[in-house]
Design a protein around this motif. Structure first.
Motif, PDB file in Angstrom:
ATOM      1  N   UNK A  67      33.340 170.066 -14.868  1.00 50.95           N
ATOM      2  CA  UNK A  67      33.996 170.697 -15.213  1.00 50.95           C
ATOM      3  C   UNK A  67      33.462 172.437 -15.044  1.00 50.95           C
ATOM      4  N   UNK A 133      38.312 171.215  -4.978  1.00 50.36           N
ATOM      5  CA  UNK A 133      39.359 172.053  -5.601  1.00 50.36           C
ATOM      6  C   UNK A 133      38.956 173.167  -5.985  1.00 50.36           C
ATOM      7  N   UNK A 178      47.352 168.386  -3.003  1.00 49.60           N
ATOM      8  CA  UNK A 178      48.075 167.195  -3.634  1.00 49.60           C
ATOM      9  C   UNK A 178      46.655 165.899  -2.977  1.00 49.60           C
ATOM     10  N   UNK A 181      43.812 165.961  -5.687  1.00 42.50           N
ATOM     11  CA  UNK A 181      44.435 164.919  -6.434  1.00 42.50           C
ATOM     12  C   UNK A 181      44.480 163.993  -5.974  1.00 42.50           C
ATOM     13  N   UNK A 184      41.014 162.532  -5.945  1.00 44.30           N
ATOM     14  CA  UNK A 184      39.986 163.010  -7.236  1.00 44.30           C
ATOM     15  C   UNK A 184      39.994 161.652  -7.853  1.00 44.30           C
TER      16      UNK A 184
ATOM     17  N   UNK B  42      53.884 168.895  -7.944  1.00 47.29           N
ATOM     18  CA  UNK B  42      51.957 168.344  -7.861  1.00 47.29           C
ATOM     19  C   UNK B  42      51.725 168.546  -9.038  1.00 47.29           C
ATOM     20  N   UNK B  43      52.043 170.004  -9.277  1.00 47.74           N
ATOM     21  CA  UNK B  43      51.331 169.719 -11.340  1.00 47.74           C
ATOM     22  C   UNK B  43      51.745 168.593 -11.751  1.00 47.74           C
ATOM     23  N   UNK B  46      49.282 165.789 -10.517  1.00 48.82           N
ATOM     24  CA  UNK B  46      47.955 165.269 -11.677  1.00 48.82           C
ATOM     25  C   UNK B  46      48.039 165.333 -13.022  1.00 48.82           C
ATOM     26  N   UNK B  49      47.543 161.457 -12.985  1.00 48.09           N
ATOM     27  CA  UNK B  49      46.714 161.069 -12.573  1.00 48.09           C
ATOM     28  C   UNK B  49      45.809 161.170 -13.762  1.00 48.09           C
ATOM     29  N   UNK B  52      45.124 157.403 -15.975  1.00 49.04           N
ATOM     30  CA  UNK B  52      44.837 156.423 -14.481  1.00 49.04           C
ATOM     31  C   UNK B  52      44.209 154.933 -14.877  1.00 49.04           C
ATOM     32  N   UNK B  59      41.530 161.476 -18.629  1.00 50.84           N
ATOM     33  CA  UNK B  59      40.639 162.418 -18.079  1.00 50.84           C
ATOM     34  C   UNK B  59      40.944 164.560 -18.371  1.00 50.84           C
ATOM     35  N   UNK B  61      39.564 167.099 -16.677  1.00 50.96           N
ATOM     36  CA  UNK B  61      40.086 167.578 -15.744  1.00 50.96           C
ATOM     37  C   UNK B  61      41.178 167.733 -14.520  1.00 50.96           C
ATOM     38  N   UNK B  62      41.855 167.179 -14.518  1.00 56.29           N
ATOM     39  CA  UNK B  62      43.026 167.048 -14.123  1.00 56.29           C
ATOM     40  C   UNK B  62      43.739 168.186 -14.630  1.00 56.29           C
ATOM     41  N   UNK B  64      42.408 170.245 -15.975  1.00 55.31           N
ATOM     42  CA  UNK B  64      41.926 172.420 -16.124  1.00 55.31           C
ATOM     43  C   UNK B  64      42.415 172.205 -14.955  1.00 55.31           C
ATOM     44  N   UNK B  65      43.399 171.183 -13.724  1.00 53.76           N
ATOM     45  CA  UNK B  65      43.108 171.805 -12.608  1.00 53.76           C
ATOM     46  C   UNK B  65      44.874 171.902 -12.673  1.00 53.76           C
TER      47      UNK B  65
END
Lengths: 513, 113
Positions: A67, A133, A178, A181, A184, B42-43, B46, B49, B52, B59, B61-62, B64-65
């Motif tokens: 984070x 990222x 993409x 992502x 990750x 794309x979002x 994410x 994902x 997953x 999770x 983190x995605x 937050x991304x």
């Protein structure tokens, strides 16, 4: 000076300066000057420390990944930051000179100052980013400020170029995101060190998802780096922007996306398995060198010529992907590529600034109107000639050392066609540089042989800032050996004299995520 | 088909639609909307994902991304729309005309600064 201050200074200083410059017009120029100096000090301090202590890492606020944001600096990073500081600082001086004496009522020139600082902040942040990222975020910030700079003049050409660049750049960023992502989701990390280790362990060969991710990331970045045939947006964008912006874009912004490709390809992706892809990238580079140079020769407008020359010079940066497949020459090819990128950044910025001054002096964009201009503008023509030598790649410029190393690697690894292309590219560059020079050195005897015209005087600061940058560009070759020493810190293909773990400079208490 | 797969597939389709729109439409507003559709796709991928693993909690983190990505996408769209307005005001056009350099014939007389 504490290292923490150096890390933060490189990002926070231009960011705060940019906000200040936006809010207060009278403070805009002082803010730019302060940031230019502060950035120079920070970048050199960072380079000195990296050279002495090895790679450094900094956890912002003490928060660890995933984070938190990890900043990271090794030899390559330090080199790029010094490049940004030197080129960016000179451009600030040049623009200060230009604005003090040249009043252009067609657009709000003062808006250049805040955008310039935001651009520098995103460049510094990009080079310091330790995860892919964060690279996406900084790349987007860079794109937005670059688009704003291109569109600043507000002419139809500039707006068209800005819109086209924006559309291309955002699509490219989304492809990159993409890919990030997907990576990750497969490896569970965005830190590029950890990612590199994981990918080496897991052996991506045959893993469709990883290959797709890598393909998305690389194609997004290729679009941003404007490698042939994805260069279509570059010449209009770089030639219709204000001069200072053209210099920033050609010298620094393109290098940012190339830096990401170089970094990821050799430090994260299993490049040894991608020989065919590497050859493809190099082929694109070769096409860029030849096509870009021929187009540059064919241009009638000065800045368009310089912009096409950028298309050509970007090509050289892509030769490394095929050369590095031979382990014996990999280090030479890799370091030569970085050296070429730095050398082109300094040289091309000087050429653009000189071209802008000449365009201002004659009041015309055309190359033909430069006939005999050396009589009125000796300093600027000298600067153009000096920096032109860098584009051709003659000694003692850094480009000469870089091309020499590339040539050696091409011959040593038996890739003869590449050697031929490197040499041909130099000759073609000589043609377009000498075309401008021979025209500007024309003696008008009898006077009627030149078109009668009036030239405007160019402010001193503009002339000498350009000349100074050109002199730095041409003497870079003599500084090649300390630069190589710096690059060796945590570089691929080179014995790292320091431990693999970066020295952490965070003074914050570690916070468990 | 789980709903995670559905999210991921929808995202992929949206990316395709967006990319198609951005590259084939000539109207600039459509191009910008295409980019936004692509971004939304794309979002979505994410977000899918983030689910997953078999962990009951997704999770973070995605997520937050995605939040960061949305902020970036909004600012980019704002800039694109502002540029488009200005472009329209200057030219009265809603599509990009080719700006590639013309060859060196018939350019002698243009001496604009």
């Amino acid at each position: 000076m504490s290292l923490e201050a150096v890390f933060l200074g490189l990002i926070v200083l231009p960011l705060l300066g940019g906000c200040l410059a936006f809010l207060s017009r009278p403070l805009a120029l002082p803010a730019n000057l302060v940031v230019a100096v502060g950035q120079l000090i920070c970048a050199f301090e960072l380079a000195r420390t990296v050279m002495a202590q090895g790679p450094l890492s900094y956890k912002v606020g003490g928060w660890d990944a995933p984070l938190g944001v990890n900043l990271y600096a090794d030899g390559l990073t330090a080199m790029m930051l010094v490049m940004v500081a030197v080129v960016g600082g000179t451009i600030v001086l040049y623009t200060a000179g230009a604005m003090r004496s040249i009043k252009d009522d067609t657009y709000d020139q003062q808006l250049f100052w805040p955008i310039n600082l935001l651009l520098l902040a995103s460049l510094n942040a990009l080079f310091l980013s330790g995860d892919i990222f964060n690279l996406y975020v900084t790349l987007e910030l860079l794109t937005l400020s670059a688009v704003a700079l291109i569109g600043l003049v507000g002419t139809v050409d500039a707006l068209t170029a800005a819109l086209r660049y924006l559309l291309v750049a955002i699509s490219a960023s989304l492809l990159y995101l993409l890919g990030v992502a997907l990576l990750y989701s497969i490896y569970g990390t965005v830190d590029w060190h950890l990612l590199g280790d994981q990918i080496q362990v897991d052996q991506v060969k045959g893993d469709q998802a990883s290959l797709l991710a890598i393909a998305l990331i690389v194609s997004g970045l290729l679009l941003k780096t404007a490698v042939f045939p994805l260069h279509f947006w570059l010449p209009p964008a770089h030639s219709s922007a204000p001069t200072a912006a053209s210099a920033l874009l050609s010298a620094l912004v393109l290098k940012a996306s190339f830096y990401i490709i170089l970094r990821l390809w050799f430090s994260v992706f299993p490049y040894a398995e991608f020989q065919n892809a590497g050859t493809l990238l190099t082929t694109l580079g070769v096409a860029a060198i030849l096509w870009g140079s021929l187009q540059a020769i064919n241009q009638t407008q000065l800045k368009a010529m310089v912009a096409y020359s950028t298309v050509a010079q970007v090509g050289y940066l892509f030769l490394v992907f095929s050369l590095a497949s031979d382990a014996a020459v990999a280090w030479d090819a890799w370091s030569a590529t970085v050296l070429f990128a730095v050398s082109h950044a300094v040289g091309k910025a000087a050429v653009f600034l000189a071209a802008g001054s000449l365009q201002y002096a004659t009041g015309s964009k055309q190359i033909d109107s430069l006939a005999g201009i050396a009589r009125e503008q000796p300093v600027t023509v000298l600067a153009f000639a000096t920096a032109g030598v860098v584009l051709i790649g003659l000694p003692p410029s850094g480009a000469f050392v870089a091309k020499w190393l590339l040539l050696q690697s091409a011959i040593a690894s038996g890739q003869w066609p590449l050697a031929a292309v490197i040499l041909t590219g130099g000759v073609l560059a000589a043609i377009y540089v000498f075309r401008v020079l021979s025209l500007s050195l024309l003696r008008c005897e009898p006077r009627e042989s030149c078109e009668p015209r009036e030239t405007r005087p160019v402010p001193r600061l503009m002339q000498y800032a350009t000349l100074g940058l050109a002199i730095v560009a041409i003497t870079l070759g003599m500084m090649a050996s300390p630069m190589m020493e710096l690059l060796k810190v945590d570089a691929p293909f080179s014995a790292n004299p320091f431990s693999a773990d970066p020295v952490s400079v965070s003074t914050f208490r570690e916070v468990a995520p | 088909m789980t709903y995670v797969t559905m999210y991921a597939l929808t995202g992929t389709v949206l990316i395709g639609v967006g990319l198609f729109g951005t590259t084939t439409c000539s109207h600039l507003l459509r191009k910008i909307i295409g980019l936004n559709v692509m971004g939304a796709g794309t979002f979505l991928v994410l977000i899918a994902l983030a689910r997953r693993t078999t962990d009951p909690l997704p999770d973070p983190v995605p997520h937050a991304m995605v939040l960061t990505g949305i902020v970036v996408a909004v600012s980019a769209s704002a800039l694109a729309l502002a540029l488009l307005r200005r472009y329209y005001r200057e030219t009265g056009r809603t599509d990009l005309k080719p700006t590639l350099q013309k060859p060196r014939i018939a350019r002698k007389d243009s001496h604009e600064s």
